[in-house]
Write an enzyme that holds these catalytic residues in place. Structure first.
Site, mmCIF file in Angstrom:
data_model
loop_
_atom_site.group_PDB
_atom_site.id
_atom_site.type_symbol
_atom_site.label_atom_id
_atom_site.label_comp_id
_atom_site.label_asym_id
_atom_site.label_seq_id
_atom_site.Cartn_x
_atom_site.Cartn_y
_atom_site.Cartn_z
ATOM 1 N N GLY A 8 4.871 -18.661 60.809
ATOM 2 C CA GLY A 8 3.590 -18.590 60.308
ATOM 3 C C GLY A 8 2.702 -19.363 60.768
ATOM 4 N N ARG A 33 3.812 -14.447 66.694
ATOM 5 C CA ARG A 33 4.499 -13.039 67.026
ATOM 6 C C ARG A 33 3.754 -12.432 68.210
ATOM 7 N N SER A 35 1.587 -9.907 70.168
ATOM 8 C CA SER A 35 0.674 -8.976 69.824
ATOM 9 C C SER A 35 -0.269 -8.723 71.165
ATOM 10 N N LEU A 59 10.208 -12.969 62.456
ATOM 11 C CA LEU A 59 11.432 -13.053 61.230
ATOM 12 C C LEU A 59 12.476 -11.925 61.080
ATOM 13 N N LEU A 88 6.817 -20.113 56.336
ATOM 14 C CA LEU A 88 5.296 -19.614 55.883
ATOM 15 C C LEU A 88 5.214 -18.156 56.132
ATOM 16 N N THR A 135 5.799 -17.867 45.441
ATOM 17 C CA THR A 135 4.371 -17.589 45.122
ATOM 18 C C THR A 135 4.347 -17.133 43.678
ATOM 19 N N GLU A 137 2.988 -14.894 42.327
ATOM 20 C CA GLU A 137 3.098 -13.327 42.591
ATOM 21 C C GLU A 137 4.550 -12.865 41.816
ATOM 22 N N TYR A 159 5.981 -6.940 47.562
ATOM 23 C CA TYR A 159 5.745 -8.172 48.080
ATOM 24 C C TYR A 159 6.428 -9.235 46.914
ATOM 25 N N LYS A 163 9.770 -11.227 47.678
ATOM 26 C CA LYS A 163 9.629 -13.042 47.420
ATOM 27 C C LYS A 163 10.509 -13.471 46.665
ATOM 28 N N HIS A 189 -4.493 -19.799 47.165
ATOM 29 C CA HIS A 189 -5.150 -20.850 47.673
ATOM 30 C C HIS A 189 -5.707 -20.215 48.932
ATOM 31 N N ARG A 194 -9.145 -18.213 55.484
ATOM 32 C CA ARG A 194 -8.703 -17.189 54.633
ATOM 33 C C ARG A 194 -8.809 -15.996 55.432
HETATM 34 P P1 NAP Z 1 -1.239 -15.613 56.146
HETATM 35 O O1 NAP Z 1 -2.424 -15.954 56.523
HETATM 36 O O2 NAP Z 1 -1.218 -13.984 56.011
HETATM 37 O O3 NAP Z 1 -0.229 -15.776 57.245
HETATM 38 C C1 NAP Z 1 1.097 -15.291 57.659
HETATM 39 C C2 NAP Z 1 1.805 -15.698 58.701
HETATM 40 O O4 NAP Z 1 3.008 -15.166 58.766
HETATM 41 C C3 NAP Z 1 0.862 -15.238 60.023
HETATM 42 O O5 NAP Z 1 1.078 -16.532 60.855
HETATM 43 C C4 NAP Z 1 1.728 -14.005 60.637
HETATM 44 O O6 NAP Z 1 1.530 -14.145 61.997
HETATM 45 C C5 NAP Z 1 3.115 -14.653 60.189
HETATM 46 N N1 NAP Z 1 4.018 -13.379 60.321
HETATM 47 C C6 NAP Z 1 3.722 -12.140 59.658
HETATM 48 N N2 NAP Z 1 4.866 -11.542 59.647
HETATM 49 C C7 NAP Z 1 5.709 -12.327 60.531
HETATM 50 C C8 NAP Z 1 6.981 -11.691 61.162
HETATM 51 N N3 NAP Z 1 7.478 -10.718 61.048
HETATM 52 N N4 NAP Z 1 7.507 -12.561 61.972
HETATM 53 C C9 NAP Z 1 7.082 -14.003 61.945
HETATM 54 N N5 NAP Z 1 5.759 -14.230 61.523
HETATM 55 C C10 NAP Z 1 5.189 -13.395 60.936
HETATM 56 O O7 NAP Z 1 -0.414 -16.135 55.000
HETATM 57 P P2 NAP Z 1 -1.104 -17.266 54.123
HETATM 58 O O8 NAP Z 1 -1.964 -17.237 53.139
HETATM 59 O O9 NAP Z 1 -0.970 -18.241 55.315
HETATM 60 O O10 NAP Z 1 0.488 -18.038 53.488
HETATM 61 C C11 NAP Z 1 1.570 -18.398 53.985
HETATM 62 C C12 NAP Z 1 2.729 -18.016 53.113
HETATM 63 O O11 NAP Z 1 2.734 -18.628 51.897
HETATM 64 C C13 NAP Z 1 2.941 -16.729 53.016
HETATM 65 O O12 NAP Z 1 4.547 -16.574 53.113
HETATM 66 C C14 NAP Z 1 2.660 -16.174 51.816
HETATM 67 O O13 NAP Z 1 3.198 -15.065 51.199
HETATM 68 C C15 NAP Z 1 2.774 -17.528 50.794
HETATM 69 N N6 NAP Z 1 1.829 -17.766 49.695
HETATM 70 C C16 NAP Z 1 0.588 -17.737 50.068
HETATM 71 C C17 NAP Z 1 -0.298 -17.938 49.041
HETATM 72 C C18 NAP Z 1 -1.682 -18.057 49.149
HETATM 73 O O14 NAP Z 1 -2.478 -17.990 48.367
HETATM 74 N N7 NAP Z 1 -2.264 -18.038 50.349
HETATM 75 C C19 NAP Z 1 0.108 -18.317 47.595
HETATM 76 C C20 NAP Z 1 1.713 -18.192 47.541
HETATM 77 C C21 NAP Z 1 2.283 -17.917 48.529
HETATM 78 P P3 NAP Z 1 0.209 -13.120 62.367
HETATM 79 O O15 NAP Z 1 -0.936 -14.159 62.673
HETATM 80 O O16 NAP Z 1 0.757 -12.695 63.767
HETATM 81 O O17 NAP Z 1 -0.039 -11.983 61.554
HETATM 82 N N1 GDD Z 2 -7.610 -7.917 48.355
HETATM 83 C C1 GDD Z 2 -8.543 -7.417 47.697
HETATM 84 N N2 GDD Z 2 -9.648 -6.825 47.876
HETATM 85 N N3 GDD Z 2 -8.497 -7.756 46.332
HETATM 86 C C2 GDD Z 2 -9.260 -7.329 45.401
HETATM 87 C C3 GDD Z 2 -10.285 -6.550 45.583
HETATM 88 C C4 GDD Z 2 -10.550 -6.336 47.082
HETATM 89 O O1 GDD Z 2 -11.326 -5.617 47.463
HETATM 90 N N4 GDD Z 2 -11.057 -6.270 44.630
HETATM 91 C C5 GDD Z 2 -10.281 -6.991 43.580
HETATM 92 N N5 GDD Z 2 -9.467 -7.504 44.012
HETATM 93 C C6 GDD Z 2 -8.291 -8.076 43.099
HETATM 94 C C7 GDD Z 2 -7.022 -7.780 43.500
HETATM 95 O O2 GDD Z 2 -6.525 -6.603 42.686
HETATM 96 C C8 GDD Z 2 -6.129 -9.034 42.849
HETATM 97 O O3 GDD Z 2 -5.994 -8.907 41.425
HETATM 98 C C9 GDD Z 2 -7.202 -10.275 42.894
HETATM 99 O O4 GDD Z 2 -8.360 -9.561 43.640
HETATM 100 C C10 GDD Z 2 -6.725 -11.263 44.191
HETATM 101 O O5 GDD Z 2 -6.231 -10.207 45.283
HETATM 102 P P1 GDD Z 2 -5.970 -10.926 46.650
HETATM 103 O O6 GDD Z 2 -7.157 -11.809 47.153
HETATM 104 O O7 GDD Z 2 -5.685 -9.741 47.777
HETATM 105 O O8 GDD Z 2 -4.890 -11.900 46.583
HETATM 106 P P2 GDD Z 2 -3.510 -11.598 45.532
HETATM 107 O O9 GDD Z 2 -3.611 -12.650 44.493
HETATM 108 O O10 GDD Z 2 -3.070 -10.378 45.414
HETATM 109 O O11 GDD Z 2 -2.339 -12.247 46.463
HETATM 110 C C11 GDD Z 2 -2.439 -13.587 47.220
HETATM 111 O O12 GDD Z 2 -2.136 -14.723 46.474
HETATM 112 C C12 GDD Z 2 -0.651 -14.697 46.364
HETATM 113 C C13 GDD Z 2 -0.436 -15.688 45.121
HETATM 114 O O13 GDD Z 2 -0.684 -15.606 43.784
HETATM 115 C C14 GDD Z 2 -1.658 -13.668 48.539
HETATM 116 O O14 GDD Z 2 -2.168 -14.709 49.444
HETATM 117 C C15 GDD Z 2 -0.213 -13.553 48.417
HETATM 118 O O15 GDD Z 2 0.386 -13.665 49.639
HETATM 119 C C16 GDD Z 2 -0.093 -14.816 47.484
HETATM 120 O O16 GDD Z 2 1.428 -14.853 47.289
#
Ligand code: NAP
Ligand code: GDD
Length: 344
Positions: A8, A33, A35, A59, A88, A135, A137, A159, A163, A189, A194
């Site tokens: 990732g 990956r 693409s 993966l 990741l 996460t 989540e 999801y 996880k 985060h 993002r």
């Molecule tokens: P992201 O921006 O969506 O990045 C996901 C990465 O995974 C990208 O590089 C994507 O590649 C790669 N990927 C997806 N499917 C794959 C596959 N089948 N094989 C190999 N690589 C693959 O996510 P992020 O926000 O950086 O988060 C990183 C990790 O932390 C994730 O596992 C997420 O679930 C977890 N997490 C995130 C948060 C948050 O708030 N950001 C919080 C808690 C946990 P492409 O670029 O090709 O799509």
């Molecule tokens: N995406 C999105 N788009 N969310 C919306 C919208 C919209 O237009 N309007 C309201 N929301 C609300 C969602 O319903 C959710 O309650 C909140 O905004 C946050 O949505 P996201 O930003 O999509 O993040 P997430 O909390 O569902 O998931 C992210 O955080 C997780 C950790 O708690 C992702 O990064 C996950 O990969 C990560 O595990």
């Protein structure tokens, strides 16, 4: 020789983590990956670094992961003191996971297992430290507030459920094979990097387009969900800290304060001198500019989830005490950075 493998690496967190590790003189291997289009915009600025090695992989493909690990083993041989593997890669969008539940289970759940099994099969088990991107989540329909490492899980999406498998298989490999495996249970985060479909970036990008007259409105879903939002850079540093301890453990990383989506919208628009006032309710709610009466924010059921996570609030005291981890960027600064970058 300090070597890291990041799955990732093209994602938000992967790009920040790669920067941190290259800065610390690691050799950094990243899996990307294939693409039909470029997906490497977040790491292009690192391309000239001779310590960065990019490999195609996925993966879903266990033999591919094993061959990458074997290549690392062959390249460094006895010079390989330690390999840090940061998992990741994931289908990381909660709403999308309801539409591709099987794929999400395969990558976010079984993908973790494939990586752990490949580490064992490569013979690198004893030299490897493994980080799993778990996460908040997992807490889903929260069983207590705030949530810490001992709070019971109750995931609310494919999801979250996938996880959960990733979380437990990581614990299981630690307990079964004595592997150094850690779960980082990270709360939301965000950053200037993002993905555009997550709510914070959708808001800041939408605002910038409204200001440039490239978009006339912003359409959102649930405005009242509460999230504990921090900056990705702080959280990626915490991932590294987890793998530097004597013993492997699981840690929550969070800012320990939360805000509604509505507050995020108001704060972002306020930074550009637009005061949002709300009228109506549910899907008929509209946010308009107090000065001009222009209607800017609309609601669509399209963005609601079949099951919502209403409230997340972390308690990161364990990480703060044991890892010395701290937040450099607070909520106000996070919104400011994202708005400024998108409005440049
Ligand atoms: P992201 O921006 O969506 O990045 C996901 C990465 O995974 C990208 O590089 C994507 O590649 C790669 N990927 C997806 N499917 C794959 C596959 N089948 N094989 C190999 N690589 C693959 O996510 P992020 O926000 O950086 O988060 C990183 C990790 O932390 C994730 O596992 C997420 O679930 C977890 N997490 C995130 C948060 C948050 O708030 N950001 C919080 C808690 C946990 P492409 O670029 O090709 O799509
Ligand atoms: N995406 C999105 N788009 N969310 C919306 C919208 C919209 O237009 N309007 C309201 N929301 C609300 C969602 O319903 C959710 O309650 C909140 O905004 C946050 O949505 P996201 O930003 O999509 O993040 P997430 O909390 O569902 O998931 C992210 O955080 C997780 C950790 O708690 C992702 O990064 C996950 O990969 C990560 O595990």
């Amino acid at each position: 020789m300090k070597v890291a493998l990041i799955t990732g690496i093209t994602g938000q967190d992967g790009s920040y983590l790669a920067e941190i590790l290259l800065e610390k003189n690691y050799d950094v291997w990243g899996i990307i990956r294939r693409s039909s289009n470029f997906t490497t915009s977040r790491i292009e600025h690192l391309y000239n670094n001779e310590s960065l090695f990019l490999k195609y992989g996925d993966l879903s493909d266990g033999s591919n992961i094993l061959s990458i690990l074997n290549e690392i083993k062959d390249k460094y041989k006895e010079n390989l003191e330690r390999l840090e593997v940061y998992n990741l890669a994931a289908m990381s969008h909660v709403k999308v996971s309801f539409e591709v539940p099987e794929y999400t289970g395969n990558i976010d759940g079984l993908g973790t297992l494939r990586l752990l099994e490949s580490i064992r099969a490569s013979g690198l088990k004893d030299k490897t430290r493994f980080y799993q991107a778990s996460t908040s989540e997992l807490y889903g329909k929260v069983q207590e507030v705030p949530q810490n490492e001992n709070t019971p899980f109750y995931p609310r999406s494919p999801y979250g459920v996938a996880k959960l498998y990733g979380y437990w298989i990581t614990v299981n490999y630690r307990e079964s094979y004595g592997m150094y495996c850690c779960n980082g249970i990270l709360f939301n985060h965000e950053s200037e990097r993002r993905g555009l479909t997550f709510v914070t970036r959708k808001i800041t990008k939408g605002l910038s387009k409204i200001l440039r007259n490239e978009q006339d409105k912003l359409v959102l879903g649930n405005l009242d969900a509460k999230r504990d939002w921090g900056h990705a850079k702080d959280f990626c540093y915490g991932m590294w800290l987890m793998l530097q301890q004597d013993e492997p453990e699981d840690f929550v990383l969070s800012t320990d304060e939360n805000h509604t989506v509505r507050e995020f919208v108001e704060k972002a628009f306020k930074l550009k001198n637009i005061e949002i006032i709300w009228k109506g309710s549910g899907i008929n709610e509209i946010g308009y500019d107090k000065n001009t009466n222009r209607e800017l924010i609309f609601i669509s059921e399209q963005y609601y989830r079949p099951a919502e996570v209403d409230l997340l609030l972390g308690d990161s005291s364990k990480a703060r005490e044991k890892l010395g981890w701290k937040i450099e960027c607070d909520f106000d600064n996070l919104v400011k950075k994202m708005v400024e970058e998108d409005c440049k």
